[in-house]
Motif scaffolding. Sequence first.
Motif, PDB file in Angstrom:
ATOM      1  N   PRO A   1       5.247   4.549   4.595  1.00 17.08           N
ATOM      2  CA  PRO A   1       4.723   5.315   3.452  1.00 17.08           C
ATOM      3  C   PRO A   1       5.649   6.444   3.012  1.00 17.08           C
ATOM      4  O   PRO A   1       5.788   6.700   1.808  1.00 17.08           O
ATOM      5  N   ALA A   2       6.294   7.143   3.969  1.00 19.56           N
ATOM      6  CA  ALA A   2       7.218   8.219   3.594  1.00 19.56           C
ATOM      7  C   ALA A   2       8.404   7.655   2.810  1.00 19.56           C
ATOM      8  O   ALA A   2       8.882   8.269   1.841  1.00 19.56           O
TER       9      ALA A   2
ATOM     10  N   ARG B   1      -1.233  10.944   4.548  1.00 17.50           N
ATOM     11  CA  ARG B   1      -1.072   9.720   3.760  1.00 17.50           C
ATOM     12  C   ARG B   1       0.339   9.151   3.874  1.00 17.50           C
ATOM     13  O   ARG B   1       0.526   7.930   3.830  1.00 17.50           O
ATOM     14  N   SER B   2       1.329  10.005   3.994  1.00 17.83           N
ATOM     15  CA  SER B   2       2.707   9.522   4.094  1.00 17.83           C
ATOM     16  C   SER B   2       3.078   9.128   5.511  1.00 17.83           C
ATOM     17  O   SER B   2       4.234   8.764   5.776  1.00 17.83           O
ATOM     18  N   GLN B   3       2.139   9.188   6.464  1.00 16.13           N
ATOM     19  CA  GLN B   3       2.372   8.736   7.829  1.00 16.13           C
ATOM     20  C   GLN B   3       1.414   7.611   8.223  1.00 16.13           C
ATOM     21  O   GLN B   3       1.353   7.240   9.398  1.00 16.13           O
TER      22      GLN B   3
ATOM     23  N   CYS C   1       6.285   5.069   9.285  1.00 18.64           N
ATOM     24  CA  CYS C   1       7.418   5.577   8.494  1.00 18.64           C
ATOM     25  C   CYS C   1       7.492   4.959   7.094  1.00 18.64           C
ATOM     26  O   CYS C   1       8.096   5.549   6.195  1.00 18.64           O
TER      27      CYS C   1
ATOM     28  N   TYR D   1      -2.263   5.121   2.851  1.00 18.59           N
ATOM     29  CA  TYR D   1      -1.439   5.165   1.642  1.00 18.59           C
ATOM     30  C   TYR D   1      -1.866   4.088   0.651  1.00 18.59           C
ATOM     31  O   TYR D   1      -2.057   4.354  -0.543  1.00 18.59           O
TER      32      TYR D   1
ATOM     33  N   LYS E   1       8.294   4.955   0.944  1.00 17.57           N
ATOM     34  CA  LYS E   1       7.768   4.591  -0.380  1.00 17.57           C
ATOM     35  C   LYS E   1       7.622   5.827  -1.264  1.00 17.57           C
ATOM     36  O   LYS E   1       7.929   5.786  -2.471  1.00 17.57           O
ATOM     37  N   VAL E   2       7.168   6.947  -0.704  1.00 15.97           N
ATOM     38  CA  VAL E   2       7.051   8.183  -1.471  1.00 15.97           C
ATOM     39  C   VAL E   2       8.434   8.625  -1.957  1.00 15.97           C
ATOM     40  O   VAL E   2       8.592   9.087  -3.093  1.00 15.97           O
ATOM     41  N   TRP E   3       9.454   8.489  -1.105  1.00 21.82           N
ATOM     42  CA  TRP E   3      10.812   8.851  -1.493  1.00 21.82           C
ATOM     43  C   TRP E   3      11.297   7.949  -2.631  1.00 21.82           C
ATOM     44  O   TRP E   3      11.923   8.409  -3.583  1.00 21.82           O
TER      45      TRP E   3
END
Length: 540
Positions: free
Chosen positions: A127-128, A347-349, A125, A354, A130-132
Amino acid sequence: MRTAFRTPALRQPFLLLFLLALFFVMSYFSRMTVANTNPIARAREPDPALQSTWYRPWFLLLFPLYAILHVSIDNLALLEVRFVWKEWAALIAIPAGFYLLCSLCFRNAGKGALASVLFCYLFICGPAFKVWLNTHVPVFLTSSLLWALLLIPIATWILLQIRRGTKRLWKAISFTNALLLVLLLVEGVRYISIGPQDQLLVRAAKIRVPEHAATPNGPLPDVYHLVFDEYASSAQLAKMGFNNDALESELSAMGFHVIDSSRSNYRSTMLSMSSVFNAMYLDNLDTTKPPRYSDYLRGQETIARAPLFQMLRAEGYELMNYSNFPIEGARQLVQRYDYWDQRGLYRSQNLFSYFHYELGWRLPPGLRHAWGNTDEDYLTWRFSYHDALLRGLDSLSRSKSLKPRFVYAHFQIPHAPYSYDSAGRHQSTVIPRNRDEELRAYLAQVRYANKLMLRITSGIIHQQDSVRPFVIILQSDHGVRLQFRANDLSSHHNFSALYYSDRNYVDLQDNMMLVNTYPVVIEHFFKVGLLREPDKTAQY
């Protein structure tokens, strides 16, 4: 070479068997944990909480399974196992490895499970999150180093609490197991509700190519479709200071009809070729916005399942695919590459992927290559792909077939990277620093492309069976898109020329758009009238 393995990832029988086997292995290991049969775990009595089924480490299976399903269902039928298996393996193996390591360090499998459940939240969780952060908070708060400095003391404190046997943390395991079961149920409902047509860029009801064409009198025509990526129209080349009259004169002397004012309907390869092979505009795509990453994968599937190929297969054609696109029922004759980075969807999981993407350029080349594709990998593939394509087309022009042929060959030039000189020799990739350098590098590959066009088309014409009619479609997928852009160049003005064996070009118009290529060809050779699309271009 065998056709690429393209069965939808979620419907692989071997994958279901593998997950089932993994389920039983985890069940057995969990029983070992509860019974404390592991020699290392005997050193301490297992926590009573682990006697409950909800406190067993099912999350080691449920977490990666949820991550895989969540991404795969969003991209149903678009993913290929051969490109994404490393991501799946990492999602399963890294949390399991962390669990075993913690169990050894704590000398207690229960505490190892507790540490692992917290690690899974971070690993899958994180990476998601971090993307946010990258899009919703000030830049200084998105620093990976800052978050690492914050997480290290927090993680240290949690591990100390676990080692001391703090009971308040045990509910994290049961909560996570229950939460993941609910999320997997939601994913199952989504899987049932999503239809395969939702993953295409066109709506089935509007596809204009018939499933079956009326067979003309006499032999069916061979169809050769040769595409040179990003080859600009002669008018656009003239604006770059390049006179293309010699090529057009030689093609005309061979019997080609050059479409003087051809235009592509889209500015990208995937979208343009999707519309060409489906003979219609992409009405299931919002072209007022830049395409999303998944739109390119949808375009790949839209090409693979194009009704044009269904029609040709029904007519007994041998489909020969010399491109990086998958085509259902076609022989894949060149090696494919994950050009659209299917692995990037995970990548986001996957924290490992990531940070490899964000910071991998700092790693030694060997480590970068071992996990993900590098620029060097792509160039190596591109040279190999190009050489295999030329060998295949040269041998094809000398061979005979009892069946009618459809041959699709997609050259990667003159599109960047600029790794060929004007004679076709490999060179160190030119990285332009200004527009003049880019134009020189681009035009060098145009000169090489011109030589290939004449060599390949003349070989087809001279070796073609005089009994069987044939058509050569010589095109580019879109116009030039330079890094150093200029207002005087249009990325929609492409090159297009057609050769009919009967030399009857009365139905060709000099302003024909790419989307109407196959309606014109099918009407001419199969005598089937198809509705042509009006002239228009999309922003992307």
